[in-house]
Design an enzyme around this catalytic site. Structure first.
Site, PDB file in Angstrom:
ATOM      1  N   VAL A 180      42.027  34.220  54.781  1.00  0.00           N
ATOM      2  CA  VAL A 180      41.971  33.290  53.632  1.00  0.00           C
ATOM      3  C   VAL A 180      42.972  33.663  52.530  1.00  0.00           C
ATOM      4  O   VAL A 180      43.277  32.839  51.672  1.00  0.00           O
ATOM      5  CB  VAL A 180      40.551  33.183  53.022  1.00  0.00           C
ATOM      6  CG1 VAL A 180      39.524  32.725  54.044  1.00  0.00           C
ATOM      7  CG2 VAL A 180      40.112  34.480  52.350  1.00  0.00           C
ATOM      8  N   ASN A 204      33.103  31.673  51.190  1.00  0.00           N
ATOM      9  CA  ASN A 204      32.259  32.878  51.243  1.00  0.00           C
ATOM     10  C   ASN A 204      33.045  34.162  51.473  1.00  0.00           C
ATOM     11  O   ASN A 204      32.603  35.227  51.041  1.00  0.00           O
ATOM     12  CB  ASN A 204      31.222  32.673  52.360  1.00  0.00           C
ATOM     13  CG  ASN A 204      30.494  33.949  52.710  1.00  0.00           C
ATOM     14  OD1 ASN A 204      29.597  34.387  51.991  1.00  0.00           O
ATOM     15  ND2 ASN A 204      30.898  34.584  53.808  1.00  0.00           N
ATOM     16  N   SER A 262      29.003  36.296  42.115  1.00  0.00           N
ATOM     17  CA  SER A 262      28.201  37.521  42.214  1.00  0.00           C
ATOM     18  C   SER A 262      27.616  37.831  40.844  1.00  0.00           C
ATOM     19  O   SER A 262      28.218  37.478  39.813  1.00  0.00           O
ATOM     20  CB  SER A 262      29.094  38.678  42.660  1.00  0.00           C
ATOM     21  OG  SER A 262      28.430  39.911  42.478  1.00  0.00           O
ATOM     22  N   TYR A 298      36.998  43.186  41.417  1.00  0.00           N
ATOM     23  CA  TYR A 298      35.984  42.311  42.028  1.00  0.00           C
ATOM     24  C   TYR A 298      35.304  41.415  40.980  1.00  0.00           C
ATOM     25  O   TYR A 298      35.196  40.197  41.157  1.00  0.00           O
ATOM     26  CB  TYR A 298      34.962  43.198  42.739  1.00  0.00           C
ATOM     27  CG  TYR A 298      33.890  42.472  43.510  1.00  0.00           C
ATOM     28  CD1 TYR A 298      34.144  41.917  44.756  1.00  0.00           C
ATOM     29  CD2 TYR A 298      32.598  42.353  42.999  1.00  0.00           C
ATOM     30  CE1 TYR A 298      33.149  41.268  45.473  1.00  0.00           C
ATOM     31  CE2 TYR A 298      31.591  41.713  43.702  1.00  0.00           C
ATOM     32  CZ  TYR A 298      31.873  41.165  44.945  1.00  0.00           C
ATOM     33  OH  TYR A 298      30.882  40.520  45.644  1.00  0.00           O
TER      34      TYR A 298
HETATM   35  N1  LIG Z   1      26.430  41.702  49.881  1.00  0.00           N
HETATM   36  C1  LIG Z   1      26.294  41.653  48.573  1.00  0.00           C
HETATM   37  O1  LIG Z   1      25.573  42.464  47.982  1.00  0.00           O
HETATM   38  C2  LIG Z   1      26.976  40.575  47.769  1.00  0.00           C
HETATM   39  C3  LIG Z   1      26.589  40.419  46.423  1.00  0.00           C
HETATM   40  C4  LIG Z   1      27.209  39.440  45.666  1.00  0.00           C
HETATM   41  C5  LIG Z   1      28.179  38.604  46.210  1.00  0.00           C
HETATM   42  N2  LIG Z   1      28.532  38.763  47.521  1.00  0.00           N
HETATM   43  C6  LIG Z   1      29.583  37.883  48.028  1.00  0.00           C
HETATM   44  O2  LIG Z   1      29.123  37.175  49.167  1.00  0.00           O
HETATM   45  C7  LIG Z   1      30.216  36.937  50.077  1.00  0.00           C
HETATM   46  C8  LIG Z   1      29.860  37.459  51.463  1.00  0.00           C
HETATM   47  O3  LIG Z   1      29.613  38.850  51.355  1.00  0.00           O
HETATM   48  P1  LIG Z   1      28.949  39.714  52.524  1.00  0.00           P
HETATM   49  O4  LIG Z   1      28.106  40.730  51.863  1.00  0.00           O
HETATM   50  O5  LIG Z   1      28.391  38.838  53.571  1.00  0.00           O
HETATM   51  O6  LIG Z   1      30.272  40.461  53.060  1.00  0.00           O
HETATM   52  P2  LIG Z   1      30.553  41.114  54.518  1.00  0.00           P
HETATM   53  O7  LIG Z   1      31.600  42.155  54.256  1.00  0.00           O
HETATM   54  O8  LIG Z   1      29.294  41.500  55.176  1.00  0.00           O
HETATM   55  O9  LIG Z   1      31.177  39.886  55.302  1.00  0.00           O
HETATM   56  C9  LIG Z   1      32.377  39.285  54.874  1.00  0.00           C
HETATM   57  C10 LIG Z   1      33.002  38.495  55.994  1.00  0.00           C
HETATM   58  O10 LIG Z   1      34.237  37.975  55.482  1.00  0.00           O
HETATM   59  C11 LIG Z   1      35.285  38.255  56.385  1.00  0.00           C
HETATM   60  N3  LIG Z   1      36.527  38.369  55.618  1.00  0.00           N
HETATM   61  C12 LIG Z   1      36.878  39.310  54.719  1.00  0.00           C
HETATM   62  N4  LIG Z   1      38.109  39.084  54.249  1.00  0.00           N
HETATM   63  C13 LIG Z   1      38.564  37.981  54.881  1.00  0.00           C
HETATM   64  C14 LIG Z   1      39.783  37.247  54.836  1.00  0.00           C
HETATM   65  N5  LIG Z   1      40.818  37.636  54.066  1.00  0.00           N
HETATM   66  N6  LIG Z   1      39.905  36.148  55.598  1.00  0.00           N
HETATM   67  C15 LIG Z   1      38.882  35.754  56.402  1.00  0.00           C
HETATM   68  N7  LIG Z   1      37.723  36.409  56.499  1.00  0.00           N
HETATM   69  C16 LIG Z   1      37.560  37.506  55.746  1.00  0.00           C
HETATM   70  C17 LIG Z   1      34.870  39.556  57.089  1.00  0.00           C
HETATM   71  O11 LIG Z   1      35.517  39.716  58.343  1.00  0.00           O
HETATM   72  C18 LIG Z   1      33.357  39.360  57.219  1.00  0.00           C
HETATM   73  O12 LIG Z   1      33.014  38.665  58.396  1.00  0.00           O
HETATM   74  C19 LIG Z   1      31.438  37.633  49.459  1.00  0.00           C
HETATM   75  O13 LIG Z   1      32.220  36.696  48.751  1.00  0.00           O
HETATM   76  C20 LIG Z   1      30.818  38.634  48.503  1.00  0.00           C
HETATM   77  O14 LIG Z   1      31.681  38.970  47.453  1.00  0.00           O
HETATM   78  C21 LIG Z   1      27.950  39.726  48.306  1.00  0.00           C
END
Ligand SMILES: NC(=O)c1ccc[n+]([C@@H]2O[C@H](COP(=O)([O-])OP(=O)(O)OC[C@H]3O[C@@H](n4cnc5c(N)ncnc54)[C@H](O)[C@@H]3O)[C@@H](O)[C@H]2O)c1
Length: 240
Positions: free
Chosen positions: A60, A86, A138, A150
Site C-alpha cells: 500500500v 487497515n 488508533s 505512528y
Molecule cells: N493491534 C493493535 O493493538 C492496534 C491498535 C490500534 C490500531 N491498530 C491498527 O489496526 C490496523 C491493523 O493492525 P493489526 O494489529 O491487525 O496489524 P498486524 O501487524 O497484525 O497485521 C497487519 C497486516 O497488514 C499487512 N501490511 C503491513 N504493511 C503493509 C503494506 N505496506 N502493504 C500491504 N499490506 C501490509 C501485514 O502483512 C499484515 O497482514 C493497523 O492499521 C494498526 O495500526 C492496531
C-alpha cells in the site's frame, strides 16, 4: 447484512483485517479482496475464507502497486463499494533515536497508503453514488512514548476522514475512523512484555481487545445500518 456489496480490506492476510474479512463473510458479503504485501499469507487467508475471497498482492505504500491492485480488483469484481484502509505498521523508537527511514516507512504505509487507495477508488464510488470508507486509526493519537511516527499518522487520519466525509456526503459516501485500543494481533506482540502487562492492568476491562471485536464495529460502519453515520472517530478500547 452486507449482501450485494464488494469490499476491499488492505492488510487482511492477518490480524484485524483478517478478522474483519471473516465478519464480512458471515454478513453475506458478495465479494471481498484480501489485499496484502504478504501474498502467500493473503492466498492462505482467501482459501480459508472460501470462494468469495480474492487475494491481491499489493504494497500500500507504493503508488504504482496500488493502481495495479485496484485495476485487478475492478477486473475481478467490477466495482468497489466498501474500502477498509487497515494495513498499518509500527516502527516504535524514542524520538531522538528515530531515523528518517523509520519516520518515512510509517508515514508511507499508514498515511500515504490510505491516500493512494482512497484516491484510486473514490471516483468510481462517486459515479456509483455509493461508498463506505473505514480507516483504521488508533487510540495512540493521544500519544505514546516511542510512537511519534505512528501517532502522527493515526491522528492525521481523523482530519482526512472528517474532510472527505463532508465532500462525499452528497454522493452517499460515508467515511469513518475506527480507533482500536490494544488488540491481540501480531502488531501488539511486538510490544515489550512489561508494557503489555501494564496495558492490560490499566484497562477497565482488564484485557486486550480481540480482532473480531474491532471487525464487528467495522462491519456495522460498512452496512446500511450506519447510513447516516459519517465523519466520526470511534474508539473501540474497553473504556480505556
Ligand atoms: N493491534 C493493535 O493493538 C492496534 C491498535 C490500534 C490500531 N491498530 C491498527 O489496526 C490496523 C491493523 O493492525 P493489526 O494489529 O491487525 O496489524 P498486524 O501487524 O497484525 O497485521 C497487519 C497486516 O497488514 C499487512 N501490511 C503491513 N504493511 C503493509 C503494506 N505496506 N502493504 C500491504 N499490506 C501490509 C501485514 O502483512 C499484515 O497482514 C493497523 O492499521 C494498526 O495500526 C492496531
Amino acid at each position: 447484512m452486507l449482501s450485494n456489496k464488494i469490499a476491499v480490506i488492505t492488510g487482511s492476510a492477518g490480524g484485524i483485517g483478517k478478522a474483519t474479512a471473516k465478519v464480512f463473510i458471515r454478513e453475506n458479503i458478495e465479494g471481498i479482496a484480501i489485499v496484502d504485501y504478504n501474498y502467500e499469507a493473503a492466498c492462505k487467508t482467501a482459501e480459508e475464507l472460501g470462494p468469495k475471497a480474492f487475494p491481491v498482492k499489493c504494497d500500500v505504500s507504493n503508488y504504482e502497486d496500488v493502481q495495479a491492485a485496484i485495476e485487478k480488483v475492478l477486473e475481478h469484481f467490477g466495482r468497489i463499494d466498501i474500502l477498509v484502509n487497515n494495513a498499518g505498521i509500527t516502527r516504535d523508537v524514542i524520538f531522538h533515536k528515530m531515523t528518517v527511514q523509520q519516520w518515512e516507512q510509517v508515514i508511507n504505509t499508514n498515511l500515504n497508503g490510505v491516500f493512494y487507495w482512497t484516491h484510486g477508488v473514490y471516483k468510481q464510488m462517486r459515479e456509483n453514488n455509493y461508498g463506505r470508507i473505514i480507516n483504521l486509526s488508533s487510540t495512540a493519537v493521544r500519544g505514546n512514548p516511542g510512537q511519534c511516527n505512528y501517532s502522527t499518522t493515526k491522528a492525521a487520519l481523523i482530519g482526512f476522514t472528517a474532510s472527505l466525509a463532508k465532500e462525499g456526503g452528497r454522493k452517499n459516501i460515508t467515511v469513518n475512523c475506527v480507533a482500536p485500543g490494544a488488540t491481540q494481533t501480531e502488531m501488539y506482540d511486538k510490544v515489550p512484555d512489561e508494557i503489555r502487562q501494564a496495558m492490560i492492568a490499566s484497562n477497565p476491562m482488564q484485557r486486550l481487545g480481540q480482532p473480531q471485536e474491532i471487525g464487528e464495529v467495522i462491519a456495522f460502519l460498512a452496512s446500511e445500518r450506519a447510513s447516516f453515520l459519517s465523519g466520526q472517530w470511534i474508539p473501540v478500547n474497553g473504556a480505556k
